[in-house]
Design a protein around this motif. Structure first.
Motif, PDB file in Angstrom:
ATOM      1  N   ARG A  21       0.827  -1.210   0.000  1.00  0.00           N
ATOM      2  CA  ARG A  21       0.000   0.000   0.000  1.00  0.00           C
ATOM      3  C   ARG A  21       0.857   1.254   0.000  1.00  0.00           C
ATOM      4  O   ARG A  21       0.550   2.230  -0.682  1.00  0.00           O
ATOM      5  N   ASP A  22       1.942   1.245   0.766  1.00  0.00           N
ATOM      6  CA  ASP A  22       2.846   2.395   0.781  1.00  0.00           C
ATOM      7  C   ASP A  22       3.431   2.635  -0.611  1.00  0.00           C
ATOM      8  O   ASP A  22       3.567   3.783  -1.048  1.00  0.00           O
ATOM      9  N   LEU A  23       3.788   1.552  -1.288  1.00  0.00           N
ATOM     10  CA  LEU A  23       4.357   1.679  -2.627  1.00  0.00           C
ATOM     11  C   LEU A  23       3.335   2.268  -3.592  1.00  0.00           C
ATOM     12  O   LEU A  23       3.648   3.198  -4.341  1.00  0.00           O
ATOM     13  N   ILE A  24       2.117   1.748  -3.555  1.00  0.00           N
ATOM     14  CA  ILE A  24       1.063   2.250  -4.446  1.00  0.00           C
ATOM     15  C   ILE A  24       0.776   3.720  -4.178  1.00  0.00           C
ATOM     16  O   ILE A  24       0.704   4.542  -5.100  1.00  0.00           O
ATOM     17  N   GLU A  25       0.628   4.072  -2.906  1.00  0.00           N
ATOM     18  CA  GLU A  25       0.329   5.464  -2.555  1.00  0.00           C
ATOM     19  C   GLU A  25       1.488   6.390  -2.927  1.00  0.00           C
ATOM     20  O   GLU A  25       1.268   7.538  -3.333  1.00  0.00           O
ATOM     21  N   SER A  26       2.714   5.888  -2.815  1.00  0.00           N
ATOM     22  CA  SER A  26       3.879   6.685  -3.192  1.00  0.00           C
ATOM     23  C   SER A  26       3.906   6.928  -4.693  1.00  0.00           C
ATOM     24  O   SER A  26       4.231   8.033  -5.153  1.00  0.00           O
ATOM     25  N   LEU A  27       3.558   5.919  -5.472  1.00  0.00           N
ATOM     26  CA  LEU A  27       3.505   6.083  -6.928  1.00  0.00           C
ATOM     27  C   LEU A  27       2.426   7.091  -7.319  1.00  0.00           C
ATOM     28  O   LEU A  27       2.636   7.925  -8.201  1.00  0.00           O
ATOM     29  N   GLN A  28       1.289   7.016  -6.640  1.00  0.00           N
ATOM     30  CA  GLN A  28       0.215   7.970  -6.932  1.00  0.00           C
ATOM     31  C   GLN A  28       0.640   9.388  -6.575  1.00  0.00           C
ATOM     32  O   GLN A  28       0.376  10.335  -7.318  1.00  0.00           O
ATOM     33  N   SER A  29       1.313   9.527  -5.433  1.00  0.00           N
ATOM     34  CA  SER A  29       1.808  10.837  -5.006  1.00  0.00           C
ATOM     35  C   SER A  29       2.819  11.389  -6.002  1.00  0.00           C
ATOM     36  O   SER A  29       2.785  12.571  -6.365  1.00  0.00           O
ATOM     37  N   LEU A  30       3.731  10.526  -6.450  1.00  0.00           N
ATOM     38  CA  LEU A  30       4.740  10.932  -7.426  1.00  0.00           C
ATOM     39  C   LEU A  30       4.079  11.421  -8.708  1.00  0.00           C
ATOM     40  O   LEU A  30       4.445  12.472  -9.249  1.00  0.00           O
ATOM     41  N   HIS A  31       3.093  10.676  -9.174  1.00  0.00           N
ATOM     42  CA  HIS A  31       2.399  11.013 -10.416  1.00  0.00           C
ATOM     43  C   HIS A  31       1.655  12.341 -10.299  1.00  0.00           C
ATOM     44  O   HIS A  31       1.466  13.059 -11.292  1.00  0.00           O
ATOM     45  N   GLN A  32       1.259  12.686  -9.077  1.00  0.00           N
ATOM     46  CA  GLN A  32       0.514  13.924  -8.830  1.00  0.00           C
ATOM     47  C   GLN A  32       1.437  15.104  -8.497  1.00  0.00           C
ATOM     48  O   GLN A  32       0.970  16.173  -8.125  1.00  0.00           O
ATOM     49  N   GLY A  33       2.748  14.879  -8.606  1.00  0.00           N
ATOM     50  CA  GLY A  33       3.683  15.975  -8.399  1.00  0.00           C
ATOM     51  C   GLY A  33       4.406  15.967  -7.071  1.00  0.00           C
ATOM     52  O   GLY A  33       5.152  16.898  -6.755  1.00  0.00           O
ATOM     53  N   GLY A  34       4.216  14.902  -6.275  1.00  0.00           N
ATOM     54  CA  GLY A  34       4.878  14.801  -4.985  1.00  0.00           C
ATOM     55  C   GLY A  34       6.282  14.241  -5.110  1.00  0.00           C
ATOM     56  O   GLY A  34       6.742  13.905  -6.209  1.00  0.00           O
ATOM     57  N   ALA A  35       6.946  14.136  -3.963  1.00  0.00           N
ATOM     58  CA  ALA A  35       8.304  13.567  -3.924  1.00  0.00           C
ATOM     59  C   ALA A  35       8.372  12.576  -2.762  1.00  0.00           C
ATOM     60  O   ALA A  35       9.028  12.828  -1.753  1.00  0.00           O
ATOM     61  N   PRO A  36       7.691  11.448  -2.898  1.00  0.00           N
ATOM     62  CA  PRO A  36       7.604  10.477  -1.797  1.00  0.00           C
ATOM     63  C   PRO A  36       8.932   9.785  -1.514  1.00  0.00           C
ATOM     64  O   PRO A  36       9.647   9.390  -2.430  1.00  0.00           O
ATOM     65  N   MET A  37       9.239   9.658  -0.231  1.00  0.00           N
ATOM     66  CA  MET A  37      10.453   8.973   0.191  1.00  0.00           C
ATOM     67  C   MET A  37      10.171   8.180   1.452  1.00  0.00           C
ATOM     68  O   MET A  37       9.367   8.598   2.285  1.00  0.00           O
ATOM     69  N   SER A  38      10.850   7.041   1.594  1.00  0.00           N
ATOM     70  CA  SER A  38      10.767   6.296   2.840  1.00  0.00           C
ATOM     71  C   SER A  38      11.304   7.186   3.961  1.00  0.00           C
ATOM     72  O   SER A  38      12.206   8.008   3.728  1.00  0.00           O
ATOM     73  N   PRO A  39      10.781   7.055   5.180  1.00  0.00           N
ATOM     74  CA  PRO A  39      11.213   7.915   6.290  1.00  0.00           C
ATOM     75  C   PRO A  39      12.729   7.988   6.469  1.00  0.00           C
ATOM     76  O   PRO A  39      13.280   9.068   6.685  1.00  0.00           O
ATOM     77  N   LYS A  40      13.421   6.858   6.361  1.00  0.00           N
ATOM     78  CA  LYS A  40      14.880   6.850   6.519  1.00  0.00           C
ATOM     79  C   LYS A  40      15.559   7.711   5.465  1.00  0.00           C
ATOM     80  O   LYS A  40      16.533   8.412   5.730  1.00  0.00           O
ATOM     81  N   ILE A  41      15.033   7.652   4.244  1.00  0.00           N
ATOM     82  CA  ILE A  41      15.626   8.413   3.151  1.00  0.00           C
ATOM     83  C   ILE A  41      15.334   9.896   3.329  1.00  0.00           C
ATOM     84  O   ILE A  41      16.217  10.749   3.141  1.00  0.00           O
ATOM     85  N   ALA A  42      14.103  10.218   3.700  1.00  0.00           N
ATOM     86  CA  ALA A  42      13.740  11.613   3.915  1.00  0.00           C
ATOM     87  C   ALA A  42      14.617  12.232   4.995  1.00  0.00           C
ATOM     88  O   ALA A  42      15.057  13.383   4.880  1.00  0.00           O
ATOM     89  N   ARG A  43      14.900  11.464   6.031  1.00  0.00           N
ATOM     90  CA  ARG A  43      15.746  11.972   7.115  1.00  0.00           C
ATOM     91  C   ARG A  43      17.170  12.244   6.618  1.00  0.00           C
ATOM     92  O   ARG A  43      17.783  13.248   6.987  1.00  0.00           O
ATOM     93  N   LYS A  44      17.690  11.354   5.791  1.00  0.00           N
ATOM     94  CA  LYS A  44      19.037  11.567   5.248  1.00  0.00           C
ATOM     95  C   LYS A  44      19.087  12.863   4.437  1.00  0.00           C
ATOM     96  O   LYS A  44      20.063  13.624   4.507  1.00  0.00           O
ATOM     97  N   VAL A  45      18.044  13.092   3.643  1.00  0.00           N
ATOM     98  CA  VAL A  45      18.010  14.296   2.820  1.00  0.00           C
ATOM     99  C   VAL A  45      17.958  15.541   3.711  1.00  0.00           C
ATOM    100  O   VAL A  45      18.666  16.520   3.473  1.00  0.00           O
ATOM    101  N   ILE A  46      17.138  15.488   4.754  1.00  0.00           N
ATOM    102  CA  ILE A  46      17.028  16.619   5.674  1.00  0.00           C
ATOM    103  C   ILE A  46      18.353  16.882   6.377  1.00  0.00           C
ATOM    104  O   ILE A  46      18.823  18.021   6.471  1.00  0.00           O
TER     105      ILE A  46
END
Length: 207
Positions: A108-133
């Motif tokens: 479900r996380d993967l599907i929702e992330s793909l939908q978010s990406l397609h709608q202009g979002g930048a979905p990342m797993s929490p660990k990855i988002a933290r590294k970027v921050i």
């Protein structure tokens, strides 16, 4: 949403194909086993989103991302991989990926992330988002990861309690090669044993 999936593991590729094909928001799924295979067919393949692994045979995933972005700048790209080290994360993002999801995430996380990406979002797993921050915050303890992608994965396997033999089986290498990697890891982290290496790895965000 039309998706192209590039994944070299046959079982993973087929499982993802079944999962994605069953979603009403996804119109089509086209799969390839390598970057070279996709590039050979890209002229005849229509897609909006590229879902790509990084550890591919031949061309690395980041190189493929860069080539696809040059050829199809409008395509949104999401990485789907086990790699969470700094080198791979930022290489993929700089090459053109707008999403980065770790394998092991729920379907479900993967599907929702793909939908978010397609709608202009930048979905990342929490660990990855933290590294970027942390990269932008330039945390004092956040020294650059001196390890290679494989060495980083081995450190995480050690943290999970795997034996040399189990690590060798996971990465399809010999126990002797595992021992060599671990020796290099200790040297690069300036660690004096397993616990010290894990402690230093945590401090710089490898695990």
């Amino acid at each position: 949403m039309r998706i192209v999936l590039v994944e070299d593991n046959t079982v993973t590729r087929e499982t993802l194909n079944l999962l994605l094909s069953g979603e009403t928001t996804i119109d089509s799924v086209t799969t390839f086993g390598s970057g070279e295979e996709l590039l050979a067919h890209i002229e005849y393949t229509a897609f909006d989103v590229l879902l790509v692994d990084l550890d591919l045979p031949g061309m690395h995933g980041s190189e493929l991302i860069q080539k696809v972005k040059q050829m199809r700048p409008q395509v949104e790209i999401m990485v789907y991989t086990i790699f969470e080290d700094r080198e791979n994360v930022f290489s993929a993002i700089k090459s053109g990926a707008s999403g980065y999801i770790l394998k092991g995430s729920s379907p479900r996380d993967l599907i929702e992330s793909l939908q978010s990406l397609h709608q202009g979002g930048a979905p990342m797993s929490p660990k990855i988002a933290r590294k970027v921050i942390l990269e932008f915050q330039k945390v004092p303890d956040g020294d650059d990861n001196p390890l290679t992608s494989r060495e980083s994965c081995i450190v995480r396997s050690i943290e999970q309690g795997l034996t040399y033999k189990e690590i060798a089986e996971r990465f399809n290498i010999s126990p002797h090669t595992v021992h060599t990697h671990i020796k290099n890891i200790y040297e690069k982290l300036q660690a004096h044993g397993r616990q010290d290496a894990l402690k230093r790895a945590r401090r710089i965000g490898i695990i």
